[in-house]
Design an enzyme around this catalytic site. Sequence first.
Site, PDB file in Angstrom:
ATOM      1  N   ASP A  42       0.839  -1.210   0.000  1.00  0.00           N
ATOM      2  CA  ASP A  42       0.000   0.000   0.000  1.00  0.00           C
ATOM      3  C   ASP A  42       0.869   1.254   0.000  1.00  0.00           C
ATOM      4  O   ASP A  42       0.352   2.376  -0.094  1.00  0.00           O
ATOM      5  CB  ASP A  42      -1.012  -0.011   1.159  1.00  0.00           C
ATOM      6  CG  ASP A  42      -0.368  -0.128   2.526  1.00  0.00           C
ATOM      7  OD1 ASP A  42       0.872  -0.193   2.610  1.00  0.00           O
ATOM      8  OD2 ASP A  42      -1.124  -0.150   3.518  1.00  0.00           O
ATOM      9  N   SER A  43       2.210   1.069   0.052  1.00  0.00           N
ATOM     10  CA  SER A  43       3.121   2.187  -0.182  1.00  0.00           C
ATOM     11  C   SER A  43       2.902   2.780  -1.569  1.00  0.00           C
ATOM     12  O   SER A  43       3.367   3.882  -1.854  1.00  0.00           O
ATOM     13  CB  SER A  43       4.575   1.726  -0.035  1.00  0.00           C
ATOM     14  OG  SER A  43       4.828   0.589  -0.835  1.00  0.00           O
ATOM     15  N   ASP A  81      -1.266  -6.114  -0.408  1.00  0.00           N
ATOM     16  CA  ASP A  81      -1.528  -5.509   0.907  1.00  0.00           C
ATOM     17  C   ASP A  81      -3.020  -5.319   1.152  1.00  0.00           C
ATOM     18  O   ASP A  81      -3.749  -4.821   0.284  1.00  0.00           O
ATOM     19  CB  ASP A  81      -0.853  -4.134   0.995  1.00  0.00           C
ATOM     20  CG  ASP A  81       0.353  -4.145   1.913  1.00  0.00           C
ATOM     21  OD1 ASP A  81       0.523  -5.114   2.684  1.00  0.00           O
ATOM     22  OD2 ASP A  81       1.129  -3.177   1.855  1.00  0.00           O
ATOM     23  N   LYS A 110      -1.116  -9.429   2.843  1.00  0.00           N
ATOM     24  CA  LYS A 110      -0.384  -8.982   4.038  1.00  0.00           C
ATOM     25  C   LYS A 110      -1.270  -8.039   4.827  1.00  0.00           C
ATOM     26  O   LYS A 110      -1.979  -7.207   4.246  1.00  0.00           O
ATOM     27  CB  LYS A 110       0.932  -8.292   3.661  1.00  0.00           C
ATOM     28  CG  LYS A 110       1.687  -7.751   4.879  1.00  0.00           C
ATOM     29  CD  LYS A 110       3.106  -7.312   4.540  1.00  0.00           C
ATOM     30  CE  LYS A 110       3.182  -6.011   3.801  1.00  0.00           C
ATOM     31  NZ  LYS A 110       2.568  -4.865   4.485  1.00  0.00           N
ATOM     32  N   GLU A 112      -1.419  -5.586   8.439  1.00  0.00           N
ATOM     33  CA  GLU A 112      -0.587  -4.932   9.464  1.00  0.00           C
ATOM     34  C   GLU A 112      -1.157  -5.104  10.873  1.00  0.00           C
ATOM     35  O   GLU A 112      -2.366  -4.952  11.074  1.00  0.00           O
ATOM     36  CB  GLU A 112      -0.452  -3.440   9.154  1.00  0.00           C
ATOM     37  CG  GLU A 112       0.395  -3.171   7.929  1.00  0.00           C
ATOM     38  CD  GLU A 112       0.686  -1.695   7.712  1.00  0.00           C
ATOM     39  OE1 GLU A 112       0.507  -0.889   8.647  1.00  0.00           O
ATOM     40  OE2 GLU A 112       1.086  -1.363   6.581  1.00  0.00           O
ATOM     41  N   GLU A 179       9.358  -4.360  10.416  1.00  0.00           N
ATOM     42  CA  GLU A 179       9.722  -3.049   9.852  1.00  0.00           C
ATOM     43  C   GLU A 179      10.123  -2.070  10.953  1.00  0.00           C
ATOM     44  O   GLU A 179       9.441  -1.951  11.990  1.00  0.00           O
ATOM     45  CB  GLU A 179       8.536  -2.474   9.062  1.00  0.00           C
ATOM     46  CG  GLU A 179       8.862  -1.097   8.476  1.00  0.00           C
ATOM     47  CD  GLU A 179       7.881  -0.616   7.425  1.00  0.00           C
ATOM     48  OE1 GLU A 179       6.931  -1.351   7.100  1.00  0.00           O
ATOM     49  OE2 GLU A 179       8.075   0.512   6.933  1.00  0.00           O
TER      50      GLU A 179
HETATM   51  O1  KIV Z   1       3.514  -1.140   1.632  1.00  0.00           O
HETATM   52  C1  KIV Z   1       4.685  -1.528   1.641  1.00  0.00           C
HETATM   53  O2  KIV Z   1       5.486  -1.251   0.752  1.00  0.00           O
HETATM   54  C2  KIV Z   1       5.119  -2.336   2.769  1.00  0.00           C
HETATM   55  C3  KIV Z   1       6.574  -2.596   2.912  1.00  0.00           C
HETATM   56  C4  KIV Z   1       7.258  -1.371   3.377  1.00  0.00           C
HETATM   57  C5  KIV Z   1       6.850  -3.753   3.783  1.00  0.00           C
HETATM   58  O3  KIV Z   1       4.324  -2.738   3.554  1.00  0.00           O
END
Ligand code: KIV
Length: 261
Positions: A42-43, A81, A110, A112, A179
Amino acid sequence: MTLPDFRRRKAGNQRISFVTCYDCAFARLVAQTDLDCILVGDSVAMVVHGHPSTLAADLPMMLFHTESVARGAGGKFIVGDMPFLEHRKGQSEAVSAAQALLRAGAQAIKLEGAAGNLEIIQSLVEGGVPVMGHVGLTPQFIHAFGGFKVQGREDAAAERILADAKALEASGVFSIVLEGIPATLGKRITDALSIPTIGIGAGPDCDGQVLVLHDLLGFTEKPPKFARAFGEVASASVTALRAYDEAVKTNTFPTEKESYA
Ligand code: KIV
């Protein structure tokens, strides 16, 4: 990579390489390498769309980019994500979001944090969804943390992160991103788990590493301490753009060879 490979890599002490990726063009480049896995993080909201945090990444945005990556990834293992709070809307919303991410081309999702997520993670895993955990400086908690700050420096915080990682392992995640934590804590967690840890700003002892694509290609003006630019693709791009501009303005592009008879 397949799910059993994650455990095999950990057992054999073989590192796992992850990179984030957000579109088909870059996925095609990643596909030409030996990198093991792609994270459609989600970055994307920050790196590609220019938002100040990852909170702007909603489910349609994640699906759009996951589909794009899947078209170019050439069979690489893709993790998508779960967007901010999507899984907190309720069991059925969490299941729908996971289903949509897997249908968009991810092989795993993934999510969080640990507290409050364990039941939904267990239920997704039992339903056939490989889930990756993520603890430490979890960017979706930016407001709770008061910024992008290293987590787990104090003993109590470190114990909490270690306990979260163990609870995630018990709930069935196949791997955990660590992280923004001290390297010593990264090692402690890695030693304590039988599933692989994937570090980003968590020191050299994790079972694998993940970097944001644009950080490692040199696109990020002020990269975080833990990132390394392995190439200067941004400046090479600016050089190419300037050369094109000049060629247009000096009328040296296009040539006869670049024109139709
Ligand atoms: O969203 C992302 O890029 C991440 C990484 C920084 C692990 O969660």
